[in-house]
Design a protein around this motif. Structure first.
Motif, PDB file in Angstrom:
ATOM      1  N   GLN A 180      55.791  87.541  14.377  1.00 46.69           N
ATOM      2  CA  GLN A 180      54.759  87.592  15.427  1.00 46.69           C
ATOM      3  C   GLN A 180      54.507  89.049  15.842  1.00 46.69           C
ATOM      4  OE1 GLN A 180      55.903  84.992  18.649  1.00 46.69           O
ATOM      5  NE2 GLN A 180      55.420  83.145  17.493  1.00 46.69           N
ATOM      6  N   GLU A 181      55.590  89.806  15.972  1.00 43.85           N
ATOM      7  CA  GLU A 181      55.471  91.209  16.399  1.00 43.85           C
ATOM      8  C   GLU A 181      54.788  92.041  15.312  1.00 43.85           C
ATOM      9  OE1 GLU A 181      58.974  94.241  16.907  1.00 43.85           O
ATOM     10  OE2 GLU A 181      58.943  92.968  18.689  1.00 43.85           O
ATOM     11  N   ARG A 182      55.231  91.856  14.071  1.00 45.61           N
ATOM     12  CA  ARG A 182      54.715  92.673  12.970  1.00 45.61           C
ATOM     13  C   ARG A 182      53.245  92.355  12.675  1.00 45.61           C
ATOM     14  NH1 ARG A 182      57.774  95.451   9.592  1.00 45.61           N
ATOM     15  NH2 ARG A 182      56.723  94.706   7.709  1.00 45.61           N
ATOM     16  N   THR A 183      52.864  91.069  12.681  1.00 45.27           N
ATOM     17  CA  THR A 183      51.463  90.733  12.384  1.00 45.27           C
ATOM     18  C   THR A 183      50.544  91.253  13.501  1.00 45.27           C
ATOM     19  OG1 THR A 183      51.805  88.527  13.295  1.00 45.27           O
ATOM     20  CG2 THR A 183      51.984  88.741  10.916  1.00 45.27           C
ATOM     21  N   ALA A 184      51.044  91.251  14.739  1.00 44.72           N
ATOM     22  CA  ALA A 184      50.246  91.792  15.855  1.00 44.72           C
ATOM     23  C   ALA A 184      50.024  93.289  15.681  1.00 44.72           C
ATOM     24  CB  ALA A 184      50.950  91.523  17.187  1.00 44.72           C
ATOM     25  N   GLU A 185      50.967  93.950  14.984  1.00 48.33           N
ATOM     26  CA  GLU A 185      50.857  95.416  14.769  1.00 48.33           C
ATOM     27  C   GLU A 185      50.199  95.731  13.421  1.00 48.33           C
ATOM     28  OE1 GLU A 185      54.952  96.451  15.131  1.00 48.33           O
ATOM     29  OE2 GLU A 185      54.950  96.365  17.328  1.00 48.33           O
ATOM     30  N   GLY A 186      49.707  94.706  12.731  1.00 43.92           N
ATOM     31  CA  GLY A 186      49.022  94.934  11.446  1.00 43.92           C
ATOM     32  C   GLY A 186      49.961  95.197  10.287  1.00 43.92           C
ATOM     33  N   LYS A 187      51.232  94.806  10.411  1.00 41.37           N
ATOM     34  CA  LYS A 187      52.206  94.996   9.315  1.00 41.37           C
ATOM     35  C   LYS A 187      52.270  93.698   8.504  1.00 41.37           C
ATOM     36  CE  LYS A 187      54.951  98.086  12.232  1.00 41.37           C
ATOM     37  NZ  LYS A 187      56.091  98.161  13.164  1.00 41.37           N
ATOM     38  N   THR A 188      51.747  93.757   7.285  1.00 42.59           N
ATOM     39  CA  THR A 188      51.568  92.512   6.520  1.00 42.59           C
ATOM     40  C   THR A 188      52.520  92.367   5.320  1.00 42.59           C
ATOM     41  OG1 THR A 188      49.840  93.592   5.238  1.00 42.59           O
ATOM     42  CG2 THR A 188      49.130  92.332   7.164  1.00 42.59           C
ATOM     43  N   ALA A 189      53.377  93.358   5.075  1.00 40.30           N
ATOM     44  CA  ALA A 189      54.305  93.276   3.925  1.00 40.30           C
ATOM     45  C   ALA A 189      55.552  92.493   4.348  1.00 40.30           C
ATOM     46  CB  ALA A 189      54.670  94.677   3.440  1.00 40.30           C
ATOM     47  N   ASN A 190      55.377  91.184   4.460  1.00 38.35           N
ATOM     48  CA  ASN A 190      56.453  90.319   4.982  1.00 38.35           C
ATOM     49  C   ASN A 190      56.798  89.217   3.984  1.00 38.35           C
ATOM     50  OD1 ASN A 190      56.292  91.610   7.632  1.00 38.35           O
ATOM     51  ND2 ASN A 190      54.365  90.499   7.877  1.00 38.35           N
ATOM     52  N   VAL A 191      58.087  89.093   3.675  1.00 40.19           N
ATOM     53  CA  VAL A 191      58.563  88.031   2.785  1.00 40.19           C
ATOM     54  C   VAL A 191      59.614  87.225   3.552  1.00 40.19           C
ATOM     55  CG1 VAL A 191      59.757  87.494   0.617  1.00 40.19           C
ATOM     56  CG2 VAL A 191      58.168  89.431   0.728  1.00 40.19           C
ATOM     57  N   LEU A 192      59.464  85.900   3.555  1.00 39.71           N
ATOM     58  CA  LEU A 192      60.429  85.046   4.242  1.00 39.71           C
ATOM     59  C   LEU A 192      60.969  83.983   3.290  1.00 39.71           C
ATOM     60  CD1 LEU A 192      61.826  83.940   6.871  1.00 39.71           C
ATOM     61  CD2 LEU A 192      59.774  82.551   7.232  1.00 39.71           C
ATOM     62  N   PHE A 193      62.306  83.886   3.231  1.00 38.74           N
ATOM     63  CA  PHE A 193      62.967  82.795   2.519  1.00 38.74           C
ATOM     64  C   PHE A 193      63.499  81.849   3.589  1.00 38.74           C
ATOM     65  CE2 PHE A 193      63.040  86.229  -0.536  1.00 38.74           C
ATOM     66  CZ  PHE A 193      62.871  85.602  -1.766  1.00 38.74           C
ATOM     67  N   PHE A 194      62.958  80.622   3.610  1.00 40.48           N
ATOM     68  CA  PHE A 194      63.403  79.649   4.604  1.00 40.48           C
ATOM     69  C   PHE A 194      64.008  78.449   3.892  1.00 40.48           C
ATOM     70  CE2 PHE A 194      62.610  75.712   6.988  1.00 40.48           C
ATOM     71  CZ  PHE A 194      63.382  75.980   8.118  1.00 40.48           C
ATOM     72  N   GLY A 195      65.126  77.967   4.415  1.00 34.98           N
ATOM     73  CA  GLY A 195      65.768  76.808   3.818  1.00 34.98           C
ATOM     74  C   GLY A 195      66.115  75.777   4.878  1.00 34.98           C
ATOM     75  N   CYS A 196      66.017  74.501   4.500  1.00 31.44           N
ATOM     76  CA  CYS A 196      66.452  73.421   5.385  1.00 31.44           C
ATOM     77  C   CYS A 196      66.748  72.217   4.505  1.00 31.44           C
ATOM     78  CB  CYS A 196      65.391  73.106   6.436  1.00 31.44           C
ATOM     79  SG  CYS A 196      63.836  72.497   5.754  1.00 31.44           S
ATOM     80  N   ARG A 197      67.048  71.074   5.122  1.00 31.09           N
ATOM     81  CA  ARG A 197      67.380  69.898   4.311  1.00 31.09           C
ATOM     82  C   ARG A 197      66.158  69.255   3.678  1.00 31.09           C
ATOM     83  NH1 ARG A 197      72.565  66.480   5.569  1.00 31.09           N
ATOM     84  NH2 ARG A 197      74.004  68.194   5.906  1.00 31.09           N
ATOM     85  N   SER A 198      65.113  69.064   4.504  1.00 30.74           N
ATOM     86  CA  SER A 198      63.976  68.289   3.998  1.00 30.74           C
ATOM     87  C   SER A 198      62.650  68.819   4.538  1.00 30.74           C
ATOM     88  CB  SER A 198      64.160  66.825   4.422  1.00 30.74           C
ATOM     89  OG  SER A 198      62.986  66.103   4.171  1.00 30.74           O
ATOM     90  N   GLU A 199      61.662  68.890   3.673  1.00 28.10           N
ATOM     91  CA  GLU A 199      60.342  69.391   4.067  1.00 28.10           C
ATOM     92  C   GLU A 199      59.746  68.560   5.200  1.00 28.10           C
ATOM     93  OE1 GLU A 199      56.132  70.702   1.959  1.00 28.10           O
ATOM     94  OE2 GLU A 199      57.604  69.532   0.811  1.00 28.10           O
ATOM     95  N   SER A 200      60.072  67.270   5.235  1.00 27.80           N
ATOM     96  CA  SER A 200      59.444  66.396   6.233  1.00 27.80           C
ATOM     97  C   SER A 200      60.259  66.265   7.525  1.00 27.80           C
ATOM     98  CB  SER A 200      59.229  64.999   5.636  1.00 27.80           C
ATOM     99  OG  SER A 200      60.491  64.452   5.283  1.00 27.80           O
ATOM    100  N   LYS A 201      61.505  66.778   7.534  1.00 28.18           N
ATOM    101  CA  LYS A 201      62.365  66.510   8.696  1.00 28.18           C
ATOM    102  C   LYS A 201      62.754  67.730   9.523  1.00 28.18           C
ATOM    103  CE  LYS A 201      64.214  62.189   6.940  1.00 28.18           C
ATOM    104  NZ  LYS A 201      65.367  61.484   6.387  1.00 28.18           N
ATOM    105  N   ASP A 202      62.976  68.876   8.871  1.00 29.43           N
ATOM    106  CA  ASP A 202      63.458  70.028   9.654  1.00 29.43           C
ATOM    107  C   ASP A 202      62.861  71.356   9.167  1.00 29.43           C
ATOM    108  OD1 ASP A 202      64.957  69.693   7.306  1.00 29.43           O
ATOM    109  OD2 ASP A 202      66.799  70.514   8.159  1.00 29.43           O
ATOM    110  N   PHE A 203      61.578  71.296   8.824  1.00 26.20           N
ATOM    111  CA  PHE A 203      60.854  72.499   8.386  1.00 26.20           C
ATOM    112  C   PHE A 203      60.238  73.126   9.639  1.00 26.20           C
ATOM    113  CE2 PHE A 203      57.385  73.991   5.119  1.00 26.20           C
ATOM    114  CZ  PHE A 203      57.708  75.302   5.413  1.00 26.20           C
ATOM    115  N   TYR A 204      60.993  74.016  10.296  1.00 22.74           N
ATOM    116  CA  TYR A 204      60.555  74.593  11.574  1.00 22.74           C
ATOM    117  C   TYR A 204      59.349  75.516  11.388  1.00 22.74           C
ATOM    118  CZ  TYR A 204      65.436  73.296  12.332  1.00 22.74           C
ATOM    119  OH  TYR A 204      66.634  72.630  12.346  1.00 22.74           O
TER     120      TYR A 204
END
Length: 594
Positions: free
Chosen positions: A467-491
């Protein structure tokens, strides 16, 4: 040579080092020594040059950092201007409390020991390095270390041998006495008053933030209840950046407060003042006068798994033969395996212990409550929002801790259960809180890419960063997110989707239970070796890991080393070296919790 006064100084984050420091002080009192116990930052460090005997007890936090209540002492002690022999009159000992599952095991104690020697202090014995991971916990190191400490002190001060120590079953005087008041209205609780002067909220002056929303973000069929909670901090002067943490003191459950008062035959509405029996200050968070209900609800840690010191003190009150025998066994070095089976393994709480020892509990004097129960420690949560996206708001992501042991009732996390129970729809709710700097620091340069690995609630600080970086125009962002199930705990799924559409985020997901083979974030890191190698080696990317400290951080680091070997053609040793260089220069940072 006259008997020395012993000064015990501690640096404690969760209360364990404080408990150990108080245990050492009790042992000194039983040997009829004059003793003082203080957090390191409450001690005037300039007086250290004139002390004769000091025992330091300290834990290590985060990535090898000193606890909050010894940070000022730490800065002073490591000043380059301190003369080499300035502590030549000091005899001292250092006891470290650590956890070998973290890379910087007992780092603070080791460094403190070395620095004291540098400054000319005489060290009575090697630093004790206790390990929470040991089968018998920290006591496996603390017990023999304390035996050696007293042997060294007796050798140094032979007159100590002439003193008849107090018997182990004689109670020491309480720290405070309770004075109950009749016909007095309790003072309005100041904690919920918005401070009139413009101060930045802190542990001693938290800000009463209004709870705006408390929303479950996992599917109702999912085993884990996770909450997205928002507070209104308008008028607080609170500022925070990505990576910072919010602190708060939880309250005990109403049913626990009621049971405690019944067991000890206390009237929750009774009002008292505290008087110290020596020069100890009254705990800062307790109003004077105070109700028994407020003391039990907000101060006494009755729902925690009690430490050995709890049983030591209980045993001194017990006149029932069977109960006394058991409490003495639990207090002894030989009984630690038994105590672990009774208390630590099933996570039995102090309140449940009191119910198991009814005769002893009936004999408890109210004056000893603050000796017996430690203060509820503040809990910290990574802030999951940015002021640039949500002005005057502060958001957190909380997994509600709830699990079974052999105990009849499920075990519950004190703070997460308390937070989950707060419902703004039932009327205004205020939570006193304050913010402190976190260990994660994000780059200020606009073009430096950021790679973030945050499975589960570990994604919280990265949502703040994005949220902070996109507000400042910083777009080189990579996120690896993991959870149990796409339908149950994909925050925050829809938010990531919006950022991807806007070209502000490259997202890789690992849903471990959505297919036959379990897939975790480290697998996705390996699969994207080419991209990561380019970002790290050619574009100077910073790499961040946040989440549970079990295997995930080490597995992710192994995956990064494999990326270096595969794409860079380097040896395993060189890959390790590259990783260590990144860590040393702040390009690899992690925030993990157990």
């Amino acid at each position: 040579m006259s008997n020395p006064a012993v000064l015990v100084l501690y640096g404690s984050q969760t209360g364990t080092a404080q408990d150990t420091a108080q245990r050492i002080a009790r042992q000194a009192q039983r040997r009829r020594l004059h003793v003082q116990v203080l957090p390191l930052d409450n001690y005037n460090v300039a007086n250290l040059i004139s002390e004769s005997l000091v025992v330091f007890v300290c834990s290590t936090t985060g990535q090898g950092d000193p606890p909050d209540n010894m940070k000022n002492f730490w800065r002073f002690l490591f000043r380059k201007s301190l003369p080499v022999g300035s502590l030549c009159r000091l005899d001292c000992a250092v006891l470290g409390l650590g956890d070998s599952s973290y890379p910087k095991f007992n780092f603070v104690a080791k460094k403190l020991h070395k620095r004291l020697v540098q400054l000319g202090a005489s060290v009575l014995l090697p630093a004790g390095l206790a390990d929470e991971q040991h089968d018998l916990g920290s006591d496996a190191v603390i017990d023999p270390w304390l035996t050696s400490l007293w042997e060294k002190m007796f050798a140094l001060y032979p007159t100590l041998a002439d003193v008849t120590p107090l018997r182990e079953d004689e109670p020491l005087p309480p720290k405070y006495t309770f004075h109950f008041l009749e016909d007095i209205k309790e003072k309005t609780d100041d904690r919920l008053r918005i401070p009139s002067e413009q101060t930045v909220p802190s542990q001693s002056h938290p800000f009463p933030a209004r709870l705006v929303s408390n929303r479950r973000v996992t599917d109702l069929s999912h085993f884990q209840d996770v909450r997205h909670i928002e507070f209104d901090i308008t008028g607080s002067n609170i500022q925070f950046a990505a990576g910072d943490v919010v602190m708060m003191h939880p309250c005990n459950a109403p049913e626990d407060v009621q049971q405690f008062c019944q067991l000890l035959r206390l009237d929750p509405e009774a009002i008292f003042t505290l008087r110290p029996t020596d020069n100890t200050a009254v705990p800062a968070r307790l109003p004077q006068p105070c109700t028994v209900r407020h003391l039990v609800e907000s101060h006494l840690d009755i729902a925690a798994v009690p430490r050995r010191s709890f049983f030591e003190l209980l045993s001194t009150f017990s006149t029932n033969e069977l109960e006394h025998e058991k409490l003495v066994e639990f207090s002894s070095a030989a009984g630690q395996d038994e105590l672990h089976s009774y208390c630590n393994r099933p996570r039995r709480t102090a309140l449940e212990v009191l119910a198991d020892f009814p005769h002893t509990t009936a004999e408890l004097k109210v004056d000893y409550l603050l000796d017996l129960f430690p203060e509820i420690q503040p809990r910290s949560f990574s802030i999951a929002s940015s002021l640039q996206a949500h002005p005057n708001r502060l958001q957190i992501l909380v997994a509600v801790v709830h699990y079974k042991t052999k105990m009849y009732h499920p075990r519950r996390g004190l703070c997460s259960t308390w937070l989950a129970s707060l419902d703004p729809a039932q009327g205004e709710v205020y939570v006193p809180l304050w913010v402190k700097k976190g260990s994660l620091k994000f780059p200020t340069e606009k073009n430096t890419p950021v790679i973030m690995v945050g499975p589960g609630t570990g994604v919280a600080p990265f949502r703040s960063a994005l949220q902070e970086r996109t507000a400042e125009g910083k777009t080189a962002n990579v996120l690896f997110f993991g959870c149990r199930s796409e339908s149950k705990d994909f925050y925050f799924r829809s938010e990531w989707g919006d950022m991807m559409k806007a070209g502000q985020l490259n997202l890789f997901t690992a849903f471990s239970r959505d297919q036959e083979e379990k897939v975790y974030v480290q697998h996705r890191v390996r699969e994207n070796a080419k991209l990561l190698w380019d970002l790290i080696t050619n574009k100077g990317a910073c790499f961040y890991i946040a989440g549970n400290a079990k295997q995930m951080p080490a597995s992710v680091c192994d995956a990064v080393k494999e990326v270096f070997q595969q794409e860079g053609g380097v040896s395993a040793e060189d890959a390790q070296q590259m990783l260590e260089t990144m860590e040393r220069t702040g390009r690899l940072q992690s925030e993990t919790w157990s």
